[in-house]
Design a protein around this motif. Structure first.
Motif, PDB file in Angstrom:
ATOM      1  N   LEU A 169      32.560  34.904  47.029  1.00 54.96           N
ATOM      2  CA  LEU A 169      32.761  36.687  47.681  1.00 54.96           C
ATOM      3  C   LEU A 169      33.241  37.510  46.321  1.00 54.96           C
ATOM      4  CD1 LEU A 169      34.443  35.692  51.465  1.00 54.96           C
ATOM      5  CD2 LEU A 169      31.774  36.602  50.657  1.00 54.96           C
ATOM      6  N   HIS A 170      34.378  36.763  45.815  1.00 56.70           N
ATOM      7  CA  HIS A 170      34.580  37.234  44.503  1.00 56.70           C
ATOM      8  C   HIS A 170      33.883  37.472  43.704  1.00 56.70           C
ATOM      9  CE1 HIS A 170      37.496  38.126  40.922  1.00 56.70           C
ATOM     10  NE2 HIS A 170      37.796  38.925  41.665  1.00 56.70           N
TER      11      HIS A 170
ATOM     12  N   THR B 249      36.716  45.482  50.456  1.00 58.21           N
ATOM     13  CA  THR B 249      36.155  45.563  51.339  1.00 58.21           C
ATOM     14  C   THR B 249      36.864  46.361  52.983  1.00 58.21           C
ATOM     15  OG1 THR B 249      37.115  43.764  53.060  1.00 58.21           O
ATOM     16  CG2 THR B 249      35.106  43.354  51.485  1.00 58.21           C
TER      17      THR B 249
ATOM     18  N   ILE C   3      39.143  41.261  47.378  1.00 57.18           N
ATOM     19  CA  ILE C   3      38.210  41.361  48.310  1.00 57.18           C
ATOM     20  C   ILE C   3      39.157  42.382  49.003  1.00 57.18           C
ATOM     21  CG2 ILE C   3      36.900  39.773  49.961  1.00 57.18           C
ATOM     22  CD1 ILE C   3      37.518  37.417  48.305  1.00 57.18           C
TER      23      ILE C   3
ATOM     24  N   GLN D 292      42.003  36.613  43.821  1.00 63.19           N
ATOM     25  CA  GLN D 292      40.577  37.033  44.544  1.00 63.19           C
ATOM     26  C   GLN D 292      40.411  37.364  45.518  1.00 63.19           C
ATOM     27  OE1 GLN D 292      38.570  32.950  44.050  1.00 63.19           O
ATOM     28  NE2 GLN D 292      38.260  33.661  41.866  1.00 63.19           N
TER      29      GLN D 292
ATOM     30  N   LEU E 283      39.188  36.597  56.072  1.00 67.34           N
ATOM     31  CA  LEU E 283      38.501  36.941  54.844  1.00 67.34           C
ATOM     32  C   LEU E 283      38.203  35.474  54.294  1.00 67.34           C
ATOM     33  CD1 LEU E 283      40.135  39.490  52.759  1.00 67.34           C
ATOM     34  CD2 LEU E 283      38.045  39.108  53.618  1.00 67.34           C
TER      35      LEU E 283
END
Length: 125
Positions: free
Chosen positions: A107-108, A23, A19, A15, A31
């Motif tokens: 977040l994922h 990003t 991300i 994951q 992260l």
């Protein structure tokens, strides 16, 4: 388990790779800090209590927390107390691990997040 070395599961690693790609944030520790903050912001208790840390991603507490280790530690200890747990070393380490993994999952799951500014907006809102 202790705070000396933080290890991630294979799922969390995968994951985080996604991300990172979306990003532009290239450091695991940055992260992971965001992930922890996002999870701690959620007042509910994480459902998963046991995490298998079977990936090759690991970092020291110093790398994870940087110059703000005391603040992160205090936030995690406070969360233990808020969740009705004694802030022992074991409980603090477990709280970090479950919130870190939940935050990575959060977040994922935000598939429309495509930039650092959107990540910042998540923390502010």
């Amino acid at each position: 388990m202790s705070l000396e070395t933080i290890r991630l599961s294979k799922t969390a690693r995968d994951q985080l790779v996604w991300i990172k790609r979306h990003t532009g944030i290239s450091h695991w520790n940055v992260l992971c800090r965001w992930a922890l903050a996002v999870s701690l912001k959620d007042p509910s208790t994480p459902l998963v209590r046991e995490i298998v840390t079977d990936s090759n991603v690991e970092m020291s507490w110093r790398t994870f927390a940087g110059d703000h280790g005391d603040i992160y530690l205090a936030l995690i200890q406070q969360r233990c107390v808020s969740d009705g747990e004694e802030p022992t070393d074991k409980n603090v380490a477990n709280t970090l691990l479950v919130h870190l993994h939940r935050g990575v999952g959060y977040l994922h799951g935000m598939r429309d997040m495509r930039s650092i500014s959107e990540l910042i907006g998540l923390a502010v809102n």
